[in-house]
Write a protein that holds these residues in place. Structure first.
Motif, PDB file in Angstrom:
ATOM      1  N   UNK A 135       0.841  -1.200   0.000  1.00  0.00           N
ATOM      2  CA  UNK A 135       0.000   0.000   0.000  1.00  0.00           C
ATOM      3  C   UNK A 135       0.877   1.252   0.000  1.00  0.00           C
ATOM      4  N   UNK A 136       1.919   1.235   0.825  1.00  0.00           N
ATOM      5  CA  UNK A 136       2.807   2.385   0.920  1.00  0.00           C
ATOM      6  C   UNK A 136       3.594   2.573  -0.381  1.00  0.00           C
ATOM      7  N   UNK A 137       4.168   1.491  -0.900  1.00  0.00           N
ATOM      8  CA  UNK A 137       5.016   1.586  -2.090  1.00  0.00           C
ATOM      9  C   UNK A 137       4.232   1.870  -3.364  1.00  0.00           C
ATOM     10  N   UNK A 138       3.042   1.298  -3.471  1.00  0.00           N
ATOM     11  CA  UNK A 138       2.315   1.330  -4.736  1.00  0.00           C
ATOM     12  C   UNK A 138       0.975   2.039  -4.653  1.00  0.00           C
ATOM     13  N   UNK A 139       0.683   2.622  -3.535  1.00  0.00           N
ATOM     14  CA  UNK A 139      -0.595   3.311  -3.387  1.00  0.00           C
ATOM     15  C   UNK A 139      -1.785   2.368  -3.507  1.00  0.00           C
ATOM     16  N   UNK A 140      -1.549   1.087  -3.219  1.00  0.00           N
ATOM     17  CA  UNK A 140      -2.625   0.101  -3.277  1.00  0.00           C
ATOM     18  C   UNK A 140      -2.980  -0.336  -4.687  1.00  0.00           C
ATOM     19  N   UNK A 141      -2.241   0.127  -5.679  1.00  0.00           N
ATOM     20  CA  UNK A 141      -2.559  -0.168  -7.076  1.00  0.00           C
ATOM     21  C   UNK A 141      -1.898  -1.474  -7.545  1.00  0.00           C
ATOM     22  N   UNK A 142      -2.274  -2.571  -6.914  1.00  0.00           N
ATOM     23  CA  UNK A 142      -1.815  -3.892  -7.346  1.00  0.00           C
ATOM     24  C   UNK A 142      -2.867  -4.902  -6.948  1.00  0.00           C
ATOM     25  N   UNK A 143      -2.791  -6.093  -7.538  1.00  0.00           N
ATOM     26  CA  UNK A 143      -3.745  -7.153  -7.236  1.00  0.00           C
ATOM     27  C   UNK A 143      -3.126  -8.104  -6.241  1.00  0.00           C
ATOM     28  N   UNK A 144      -3.773  -8.300  -5.114  1.00  0.00           N
ATOM     29  CA  UNK A 144      -3.286  -9.217  -4.098  1.00  0.00           C
ATOM     30  C   UNK A 144      -3.490 -10.655  -4.559  1.00  0.00           C
ATOM     31  N   UNK A 145      -2.504 -11.481  -4.324  1.00  0.00           N
ATOM     32  CA  UNK A 145      -2.641 -12.909  -4.565  1.00  0.00           C
ATOM     33  C   UNK A 145      -3.383 -13.502  -3.376  1.00  0.00           C
ATOM     34  N   UNK A 146      -4.458 -14.234  -3.661  1.00  0.00           N
ATOM     35  CA  UNK A 146      -5.253 -14.826  -2.589  1.00  0.00           C
ATOM     36  C   UNK A 146      -5.592 -16.265  -2.945  1.00  0.00           C
ATOM     37  N   UNK A 147      -5.585 -17.132  -1.960  1.00  0.00           N
ATOM     38  CA  UNK A 147      -5.844 -18.557  -2.196  1.00  0.00           C
ATOM     39  C   UNK A 147      -7.183 -18.832  -2.848  1.00  0.00           C
ATOM     40  N   UNK A 148      -8.204 -18.088  -2.535  1.00  0.00           N
ATOM     41  CA  UNK A 148      -9.530 -18.350  -3.071  1.00  0.00           C
ATOM     42  C   UNK A 148      -9.761 -17.786  -4.461  1.00  0.00           C
ATOM     43  N   UNK A 149      -8.832 -16.989  -4.970  1.00  0.00           N
ATOM     44  CA  UNK A 149      -8.979 -16.369  -6.287  1.00  0.00           C
ATOM     45  C   UNK A 149      -8.096 -17.088  -7.306  1.00  0.00           C
ATOM     46  N   UNK A 150      -8.343 -16.821  -8.575  1.00  0.00           N
ATOM     47  CA  UNK A 150      -7.482 -17.382  -9.613  1.00  0.00           C
ATOM     48  C   UNK A 150      -6.057 -16.875  -9.394  1.00  0.00           C
ATOM     49  N   UNK A 151      -5.058 -17.729  -9.662  1.00  0.00           N
ATOM     50  CA  UNK A 151      -3.677 -17.283  -9.447  1.00  0.00           C
ATOM     51  C   UNK A 151      -3.296 -16.164 -10.409  1.00  0.00           C
ATOM     52  N   UNK A 152      -2.375 -15.324  -9.959  1.00  0.00           N
ATOM     53  CA  UNK A 152      -1.846 -14.269 -10.816  1.00  0.00           C
ATOM     54  C   UNK A 152      -1.059 -14.905 -11.956  1.00  0.00           C
ATOM     55  N   UNK A 153      -0.857 -14.193 -13.023  1.00  0.00           N
ATOM     56  CA  UNK A 153      -0.136 -14.711 -14.185  1.00  0.00           C
ATOM     57  C   UNK A 153       1.365 -14.658 -14.021  1.00  0.00           C
ATOM     58  N   UNK A 154       1.846 -15.144 -12.895  1.00  0.00           N
ATOM     59  CA  UNK A 154       3.280 -15.192 -12.598  1.00  0.00           C
ATOM     60  C   UNK A 154       3.505 -16.363 -11.656  1.00  0.00           C
ATOM     61  N   UNK A 155       4.658 -16.991 -11.750  1.00  0.00           N
ATOM     62  CA  UNK A 155       4.938 -18.112 -10.850  1.00  0.00           C
ATOM     63  C   UNK A 155       6.362 -18.051 -10.340  1.00  0.00           C
TER      64      UNK A 155
END
Length: 130
Positions: free
Chosen positions: A56-76
């Motif tokens: 939140x501090x570094x990016x102003x909250x402008x990112x998508x959180x990785x969460x177990x219940x959601x589809x995985x982000x397009x990175x591994x």
């Protein structure tokens, strides 16, 4: 230029460090006294974790959180191992979520996928033979 490190934003840095130690055997290299940032011993390139508060501090909250219940982000994150079946079983025993069991790919490499403590996508694989 060289690749320095990967940072995964997580709910709890200390819990993530503990999970990666138990699931994959990576020791903690550094944990800041604030508990908001930590790194693992992974070889030449560090794997680091930062709290969502730091995100939140570094990016102003402008990112998508990785969460177990959601589809995985397009990175591994990919971890190369000699005994894929044992590594996969150890990760699951430590609380990783199964995504794809070990399978041999057409190019001869064996690969499995799990999701980590905060839903991040992790590839476990054998070395690529060339």
């Amino acid at each position: 230029m060289q690749f320095g490190y990967t940072i995964v934003y997580v709910n709890s840095v200390s819990a993530s460090l503990a999970f990666y130690n138990q699931a994959f055997g990576f020791a903690t290299r550094f944990l800041h006294e604030s508990g908001q940032y930590g790194e693992l011993e992974t070889g030449a390139t560090a794997l680091a974790f930062a709290s969502h508060a730091m995100g939140e501090m570094n990016l102003g909250g402008a990112y998508t959180k990785s969460e177990r219940g959601a589809a995985p982000l397009g990175i591994e994150l990919a971890f190369v191992c000699d005994d894929l079946d044992a590594a996969y079983a150890k990760a699951l025993a430590a609380g990783a979520q199964a995504v794809m069991p070990p399978e041999t790919k057409p190019w001869g490499q064996s690969v499995a996928y799990v999701r980590g403590h905060d839903g991040e996508l992790i590839e476990l694989c054998t070395p690529v033979s060339g």
